[in-house]
Design a protein around this motif. Structure first.
Motif, short mmCIF file in Angstrom:
data_model
loop_
_atom_site.label_atom_id
_atom_site.label_comp_id
_atom_site.label_asym_id
_atom_site.label_seq_id
_atom_site.Cartn_x
_atom_site.Cartn_y
_atom_site.Cartn_z
N TYR A 11 1.09 -1.22 0.05
CA TYR A 11 0.12 0.17 0.06
C TYR A 11 1.01 1.09 -0.14
CZ TYR A 11 -3.89 -2.73 1.55
OH TYR A 11 -4.95 -3.85 1.72
N GLN A 14 4.27 1.04 2.12
CA GLN A 14 4.00 -0.13 3.05
C GLN A 14 4.21 -1.40 2.61
OE1 GLN A 14 0.78 0.11 5.69
NE2 GLN A 14 1.65 -1.28 7.00
N ILE A 16 3.41 -5.04 2.21
CA ILE A 16 2.63 -6.11 3.04
C ILE A 16 3.02 -7.41 2.64
CG2 ILE A 16 0.25 -6.85 3.39
CD1 ILE A 16 0.84 -3.77 4.46
N SER A 36 -2.41 -9.09 13.98
CA SER A 36 -3.12 -8.13 13.38
C SER A 36 -2.28 -7.29 12.58
CB SER A 36 -3.75 -7.17 14.58
OG SER A 36 -4.88 -7.93 14.95
N GLY A 37 -2.75 -6.91 11.02
CA GLY A 37 -1.86 -5.93 10.46
C GLY A 37 -0.82 -6.90 9.60
N SER A 38 -0.64 -8.12 9.78
CA SER A 38 0.29 -8.92 9.06
C SER A 38 -0.02 -9.04 7.78
CB SER A 38 0.79 -10.12 9.60
OG SER A 38 -0.74 -11.04 9.76
N GLY A 39 -1.35 -8.82 7.17
CA GLY A 39 -1.36 -8.81 5.61
C GLY A 39 -2.53 -9.88 5.26
N LYS A 40 -3.09 -10.54 6.33
CA LYS A 40 -3.93 -11.70 5.95
C LYS A 40 -5.15 -11.44 5.05
CE LYS A 40 -4.97 -12.51 10.20
NZ LYS A 40 -4.06 -11.41 10.93
N SER A 41 -5.82 -10.34 5.38
CA SER A 41 -7.13 -10.03 4.78
C SER A 41 -6.56 -9.50 3.41
CB SER A 41 -7.88 -8.84 5.46
OG SER A 41 -8.26 -9.28 6.74
N THR A 42 -5.43 -8.73 3.31
CA THR A 42 -4.89 -8.28 1.90
C THR A 42 -4.78 -9.34 1.04
OG1 THR A 42 -4.14 -6.44 3.23
CG2 THR A 42 -3.16 -7.05 0.80
N HIS A 196 -7.30 -15.61 13.59
CA HIS A 196 -6.48 -15.46 14.76
C HIS A 196 -6.90 -16.60 15.88
CE1 HIS A 196 -6.79 -10.93 14.07
NE2 HIS A 196 -5.69 -11.16 14.11
N1 LIG Z 1 -6.73 0.07 1.91
C1 LIG Z 1 -5.63 0.27 2.72
N2 LIG Z 1 -4.72 1.28 2.48
C2 LIG Z 1 -3.58 1.47 3.18
N3 LIG Z 1 -3.20 0.42 4.04
C3 LIG Z 1 -4.19 -0.70 4.50
C4 LIG Z 1 -5.27 -0.78 3.61
N4 LIG Z 1 -5.98 -1.79 4.18
C5 LIG Z 1 -5.06 -2.36 4.90
N5 LIG Z 1 -3.84 -1.50 5.13
C6 LIG Z 1 -2.67 -1.79 6.20
O1 LIG Z 1 -1.96 -3.09 5.69
C7 LIG Z 1 -1.69 -3.80 6.65
C8 LIG Z 1 -2.29 -5.22 6.56
O2 LIG Z 1 -3.75 -5.07 6.74
P1 LIG Z 1 -4.50 -6.30 6.64
O3 LIG Z 1 -5.87 -5.95 7.03
O4 LIG Z 1 -4.40 -7.21 5.41
O5 LIG Z 1 -4.08 -7.17 7.94
P2 LIG Z 1 -4.74 -8.36 8.71
O6 LIG Z 1 -3.48 -9.33 9.16
O7 LIG Z 1 -5.82 -8.75 7.93
O8 LIG Z 1 -5.21 -7.75 9.98
P3 LIG Z 1 -6.39 -8.09 11.18
O9 LIG Z 1 -5.86 -9.57 11.63
O10 LIG Z 1 -6.36 -7.12 12.14
O11 LIG Z 1 -7.61 -7.95 10.45
C9 LIG Z 1 -2.08 -2.98 8.05
O12 LIG Z 1 -1.02 -2.27 8.41
C10 LIG Z 1 -3.16 -2.23 7.46
O13 LIG Z 1 -3.09 -0.97 8.43
#
Ligand SMILES: Nc1ncnc2c1ncn2[C@@H]1O[C@H](COP(=O)(O)OP(=O)(O)OP(=O)(O)O)[C@@H](O)[C@H]1O
Length: 254
Positions: A11, A14, A16, A36-42, A196
Motif C-alpha cells: 500500500y 508500506q 505487505i 493483526s496487520g500482518s496482511g492476511k485480509s490483504t 487468529h
Molecule cells: N486500504 C488500505 N490502504 C492502506 N493501508 C491499508 C489498507 N488496508 C490495510 N492496510 C494496512 O495494511 C496492513 C495489513 O492489513 P490487513 O488488513 O491485510 O491485515 P490483517 O492481518 O488482516 O489484520 P487483522 O488481523 O487485524 O484483520 C495494515 O498495516 C493495514 O493498516
C-alpha cells in the motif's frame, strides 16, 4: 490449484507481502495465520481480485488471475465463495434473498430453481425453513451460517473465509468450525481461512501458513506447526505464553 508465485504487494510505500510463494492444493483447507496487520485480509483481497499485486503472479489452474479483466473476474468469481468477517448480510433483505443474491446477480436461473437452491443451502448449514427471517432477528452464529449458505449458493470450487469465528463465544465458534469441516468433507471444496483463532485453525485446517513481516515464516501441516521450535510461532499459538521446549529465534523455516 492456486499458486502465489513471487508475489509482492504494497500500500503506497508500506510493503505487505514481500516476494511470497504459496501453493493452495485442490480440496485442502489452508489456514492463514498472523498478527493483526500482518496482511492476511490483504491476501484474501488479492485472491478475489479486489487488489492487484505489485509484482508476481497468482496462478489458478495455470492462468494468472491477477492480470484478469473485469469480465474474466466476473466469471472467475462464480467459482469462488467468500465468507466475510461480520457476515456482511443485507438487513433489508430476507435470509432467503441474501442467500439468493449471487444467483440472481450472476445467473439467469428461474425463480423456482433459485428457491430450490436456497432451501438446499440453508438445510446444509442447519437453517432449513429460515427463508423469511430477517438477518437482524438472528444471532451472530446464525448470521455466519447464512453467510456460508450464500457463499455455497453457486457451488464454488474454493471458499475464502475471513475470520469465520470472530465475535462468537467458544460454543458457537465450535459449531461454525464443525460446519466448515463438514462442508469440506461433504463437498471437497478447497478452503482458505484467515483467522487468529488457533483452536479453529487446528480443528479445520489441513495445513497452516504463518505470515509475518511480509513473508511466510512457516507453511506446514498441523503436527509440524504444533511442534515447531520457532519462538514467535509458539508465542502466537499459545497466546503469548511460551511452552516448555527448546526454542529457536529468528529462524525462517519456509
Ligand atoms: N486500504 C488500505 N490502504 C492502506 N493501508 C491499508 C489498507 N488496508 C490495510 N492496510 C494496512 O495494511 C496492513 C495489513 O492489513 P490487513 O488488513 O491485510 O491485515 P490483517 O492481518 O488482516 O489484520 P487483522 O488481523 O487485524 O484483520 C495494515 O498495516 C493495514 O493498516
Amino acid at each position: 490449484m492456486i499458486s502465489l508465485c513471487d508475489l509482492s504487494f504494497a500500500y503506497k510505500s508500506q510493503c505487505i507481502l514481500d516476494h511470497v510463494n504459496l501453493e493452495i492444493h485442490q480440496g485442502e483447507t489452508l489456514a492463514i495465520l498472523g498478527a493483526s496487520g500482518s496482511g492476511k485480509s490483504t491476501l484474501l483481497r488479492l485472491l478475489i481480485g479486489l487488489q492487484k499485486p505489485t509484482s508476481g503472479k497468482i496462478l489458478w489452474d495455470g492462468q494468472d488471475i491477477s492480470r484478469f479483466s473485469e469480465t474474466q473476474w466476473d466469471r472467475a468469481r462464480m467459482r469462488m465463495g467468500m465468507v466475510f468477517q461480520y457476515s456482511a448480510l443485507f438487513d433489508s433483505l430476507s435470509v432467503g434473498e441474501n442467500v439468493a443474491f449471487g444467483l440472481r446477480q450472476r445467473t439467469s436461473l428461474a425463480d423456482t430453481e433459485i428457491r430450490r437452491i436456497v432451501a438446499e443451502k440453508l438445510a446444509l448449514v442447519g437453517l432449513a425453513g429460515k427463508e423469511e427471517a430477517r438477518p437482524n432477528e438472528l444471532s451472530g452464529g446464525m448470521k455466519k451460517r447464512i453467510g456460508l449458505a450464500r457463499a455455497l449458493a453457486l457451488n464454488p470450487e474454493i471458499i475464502l473465509y475471513d475470520e469465520p469465528t470472530a465475535g462468537l463465544d467458544p460454543l458457537r465458534s465450535a459449531d461454525i468450525n464443525r460446519l466448515i469441516r463438514d462442508m469440506q468433507q461433504q463437498l471437497q471444496v478447497t478452503s482458505v481461512i484467515v483467522t487468529h483463532d488457533m483452536t479453529s485453525a487446528f480443528y479445520v485446517a489441513d495445513r497452516l501458513a504463518f505470515l509475518q513481516q511480509g513473508k511466510f515464516r512457516l507453511i506446514a501441516d498441523k503436527e509440524t506447526f504444533k511442534k515447531t521450535k520457532d519462538r514467535d510461532i509458539q508465542l502466537f499459538i499459545h497466546g503469548g505464553i511460551l511452552p516448555h521446549m527448546e526454542m529457536r529465534n529468528n529462524e525462517m523455516e519456509c
